[in-house]
Scaffold this motif. Sequence first.
Motif, PDB file in Angstrom:
ATOM      1  N   TYR A 234      -0.406   3.761  -2.783  1.00 40.83           N
ATOM      2  CA  TYR A 234      -0.991   4.949  -2.328  1.00 40.83           C
ATOM      3  C   TYR A 234       0.529   5.960  -2.265  1.00 40.83           C
ATOM      4  O   TYR A 234       0.209   7.137  -1.730  1.00 40.83           O
ATOM      5  CB  TYR A 234      -1.685   4.936  -0.972  1.00 40.83           C
ATOM      6  N   ASN A 235       1.501   5.702  -2.532  1.00 45.94           N
ATOM      7  CA  ASN A 235       2.496   6.599  -2.741  1.00 45.94           C
ATOM      8  C   ASN A 235       2.303   7.503  -3.955  1.00 45.94           C
ATOM      9  O   ASN A 235       1.923   7.118  -5.280  1.00 45.94           O
ATOM     10  CB  ASN A 235       3.782   5.917  -2.925  1.00 45.94           C
ATOM     11  N   VAL A 236       2.319   9.006  -3.676  1.00 45.18           N
ATOM     12  CA  VAL A 236       2.010   9.747  -4.940  1.00 45.18           C
ATOM     13  C   VAL A 236       3.481  10.379  -5.283  1.00 45.18           C
ATOM     14  O   VAL A 236       3.525  10.921  -6.356  1.00 45.18           O
ATOM     15  CB  VAL A 236       1.112  10.804  -4.392  1.00 45.18           C
TER      16      VAL A 236
ATOM     17  N   LYS B  33       2.877   8.225  13.400  1.00 42.98           N
ATOM     18  CA  LYS B  33       2.559   9.250  12.774  1.00 42.98           C
ATOM     19  C   LYS B  33       1.343   9.214  11.636  1.00 42.98           C
ATOM     20  O   LYS B  33       0.430   9.859  11.475  1.00 42.98           O
ATOM     21  CB  LYS B  33       3.461  10.146  12.390  1.00 42.98           C
ATOM     22  N   HIS B  34       1.578   8.156  10.841  1.00 43.30           N
ATOM     23  CA  HIS B  34       0.602   7.710   9.922  1.00 43.30           C
ATOM     24  C   HIS B  34      -0.473   7.370  10.283  1.00 43.30           C
ATOM     25  O   HIS B  34      -1.442   7.413   9.550  1.00 43.30           O
ATOM     26  CB  HIS B  34       1.517   6.741   9.001  1.00 43.30           C
TER      27      HIS B  34
ATOM     28  N   MET C 292      -2.011   8.270   4.122  1.00 45.06           N
ATOM     29  CA  MET C 292      -2.540   7.045   4.735  1.00 45.06           C
ATOM     30  C   MET C 292      -3.947   7.265   5.337  1.00 45.06           C
ATOM     31  O   MET C 292      -4.605   6.263   5.674  1.00 45.06           O
ATOM     32  CB  MET C 292      -1.579   6.200   5.431  1.00 45.06           C
ATOM     33  N   LYS C 293      -4.264   8.628   5.854  1.00 48.32           N
ATOM     34  CA  LYS C 293      -5.369   8.645   6.398  1.00 48.32           C
ATOM     35  C   LYS C 293      -6.750   8.059   6.072  1.00 48.32           C
ATOM     36  O   LYS C 293      -7.310   7.207   6.865  1.00 48.32           O
ATOM     37  CB  LYS C 293      -5.668  10.145   6.734  1.00 48.32           C
TER      38      LYS C 293
ATOM     39  N   LEU D 289       0.880  -1.235   0.111  1.00 49.47           N
ATOM     40  CA  LEU D 289      -0.060  -0.089   0.062  1.00 49.47           C
ATOM     41  C   LEU D 289       0.824   1.423  -0.030  1.00 49.47           C
ATOM     42  O   LEU D 289       0.591   2.231  -0.472  1.00 49.47           O
ATOM     43  CB  LEU D 289      -0.934   0.202   1.279  1.00 49.47           C
ATOM     44  N   PHE D 290       2.008   1.265   0.754  1.00 48.64           N
ATOM     45  CA  PHE D 290       2.510   2.543   0.885  1.00 48.64           C
ATOM     46  C   PHE D 290       4.237   2.213   1.430  1.00 48.64           C
ATOM     47  O   PHE D 290       4.254   1.179   2.273  1.00 48.64           O
ATOM     48  CB  PHE D 290       2.056   3.459   2.059  1.00 48.64           C
TER      49      PHE D 290
END
Length: 118
Positions: free
Chosen positions: A110-112, A65-66, A74-75, A51-52
């Motif tokens: 989900y990495n942009v 923190k994520h 990732m919220k 995912l990330f």
Amino acid sequence: MISITIPAPDVTIMKQENPVLSHIYGFTDFHLITREKGGIFMFYNDKDELLFVGKARKLRPRIKKHFEDNVSVMKPHRDEVAKIEVCIIDDAVDREIYETYIVNKLRAKYNVEKVLYK
């Protein structure tokens, strides 16, 4: 040509169903992740899809923190995370290279930033 091998994880923690202890989105084993060392981390879903990918100078606070931050990419996907893998990598340049390589090689969902395959 440069050959890069994705490192084996030093720590893997799994989401628990109905955890008894205090937890963050089902994860109770954050204590297994170093607080003082740097490295890369990877979030996976229950189908083992990446995912990330992220990097940090201090892993545990950054990963947590994520799950707590309102601005994390990732919220909206926090509930989807089922596994977290952590690789300790001391050198900042190496962390940068691994993060970019893994994002593109494994096509993290989900990495942009640092996406070169689109």
